[in-house]
Design an enzyme around this catalytic site. Structure first.
Site, PDB file in Angstrom:
ATOM      1  NE  ARG A   9     -20.032   6.960  18.078  1.00 36.56           N
ATOM      2  CZ  ARG A   9     -19.646   6.280  17.025  1.00 36.56           C
ATOM      3  NH1 ARG A   9     -18.849   6.836  16.126  1.00 36.56           N
ATOM      4  NH2 ARG A   9     -20.048   5.040  16.845  1.00 36.56           N
ATOM      5  CB  THR A  10     -19.582  15.072  19.760  1.00 35.19           C
ATOM      6  OG1 THR A  10     -19.437  15.446  18.392  1.00 35.19           O
ATOM      7  CG2 THR A  10     -19.502  16.324  20.628  1.00 35.19           C
ATOM      8  CG  LEU A  11     -15.809  11.010  23.026  1.00 39.52           C
ATOM      9  CD1 LEU A  11     -14.438  10.515  23.434  1.00 39.52           C
ATOM     10  CD2 LEU A  11     -16.808   9.869  23.059  1.00 39.52           C
ATOM     11  CE1 TYR A  12     -18.365  17.549  29.587  1.00 37.83           C
ATOM     12  CE2 TYR A  12     -17.069  19.301  28.586  1.00 37.83           C
ATOM     13  CZ  TYR A  12     -17.875  18.844  29.607  1.00 37.83           C
ATOM     14  OH  TYR A  12     -18.215  19.674  30.636  1.00 37.83           O
ATOM     15  CD1 TRP A 116     -22.727  15.433  22.232  1.00 42.43           C
ATOM     16  CD2 TRP A 116     -22.871  15.986  24.393  1.00 42.43           C
ATOM     17  NE1 TRP A 116     -22.217  14.383  22.953  1.00 42.43           N
ATOM     18  CE2 TRP A 116     -22.292  14.696  24.291  1.00 42.43           C
ATOM     19  CE3 TRP A 116     -23.059  16.557  25.652  1.00 42.43           C
ATOM     20  CZ2 TRP A 116     -21.909  13.972  25.411  1.00 42.43           C
ATOM     21  CZ3 TRP A 116     -22.664  15.836  26.770  1.00 42.43           C
ATOM     22  CH2 TRP A 116     -22.106  14.556  26.642  1.00 42.43           C
TER      23      TRP A 116
END
Length: 232
Positions: A9-12, A116
């Site tokens: 995932r794109t966690l940040y 995001w």
């Protein structure tokens, strides 16, 4: 594909772009963004294009994670290609593309795997101007002027005071430049290299980047802590 790859995932957000500001003007939509790409608090890249034409009638601007913006562009390229394959004399307008983006962002949020980004989508079709925005969890609205990031707090008040529906192209550009100059002064992620894009019934144009004239001799810039000394 193994389970480890499937769970990525794109966690940040890592490389991010700052504010996008857009307005309606007499003949269509104007949009502005700088070309900075920040790696955390480091201004790592200075030539990141974040304004893109979408199909025949729309223009997209994005704040936030650059790699997720590239993924959104891949979705939109596929959407426009499928639309063109029908070859029925019709094409997706800005309202349809904006609705599609709101569903994509909300769907990814519900999977706990958001993109995001905060997006601005504007365009014109059959004389009808459209300008809307959507954020990473699917919250969306349309208005006569929109902004993302710090632009929501610093540019929108200027637009509320000075925008009107009969702005010419030159007046609209000056208004956007005023907003981008304030953001340059106040946003640490902003860079003095901006792009302006325009979409009218004749089509979309993304103009070459340029720098704004700035003035750094304000007393508050020279001594920003005067009157605000802390106890330590």
């Amino acid at each position: 594909m193994d389970s480890k790859s499937e769970s990525q995932r794109t966690l940040y957000p890592y490389v991010t772009g700052s504010s996008v500001v857009a307005i309606k003007f007499k003949d269509g939509i104007l949009m502005a963004a700088d070309m900075g790409g920040s790696y955390g608090s480091t201004l790592r890249y200075k030539s990141v294009e974040r304004l893109k034409p979408i199909g025949k009638h729309s223009l997209l601007g994005a704040s936030g994670e650059i790699s997720d913006f590239q993924e959104i562009m891949r979705y939109l390229d596929e959407l426009i290609l499928n639309d063109n394959m029908w070859d029925d004399g019709n094409s997706l307008g800005p309202k349809e593309v904006h609705n599609y983006l709101t569903r994509v962002m909300y769907n990814r949020r519900n999977k706990f795997n958001p993109l995001w980004n905060s997006l601005v989508l504007g365009g014109i079709k059959k004389g009808q101007k459209y300008l809307g925005t959507v954020n990473m969890i699917g919250i969306n609205y349309e208005d006569n002027h929109v902004a993302t990031g710090l632009g929501n707090h610093l540019a929108r008040p200027i637009l509320r005071d000075e925008w009107n529906e009969n702005l010419s192209f030159e007046e609209g550009v000056r208004l956007l430049e005023k907003c981008m100059r304030v953001l340059l002064y106040r946003d640490r992620s902003a860079v003095n290299k901006i792009q302006i894009s325009r979409i009218t019934e004749e089509g979309a144009t993304v103009f070459p980047p340029y720098s704004l004239k700035t003035y750094w001799e304000f007393s508050a810039f020279k001594n920003p802590t005067v009157g605000a000394e802390g106890s330590w």
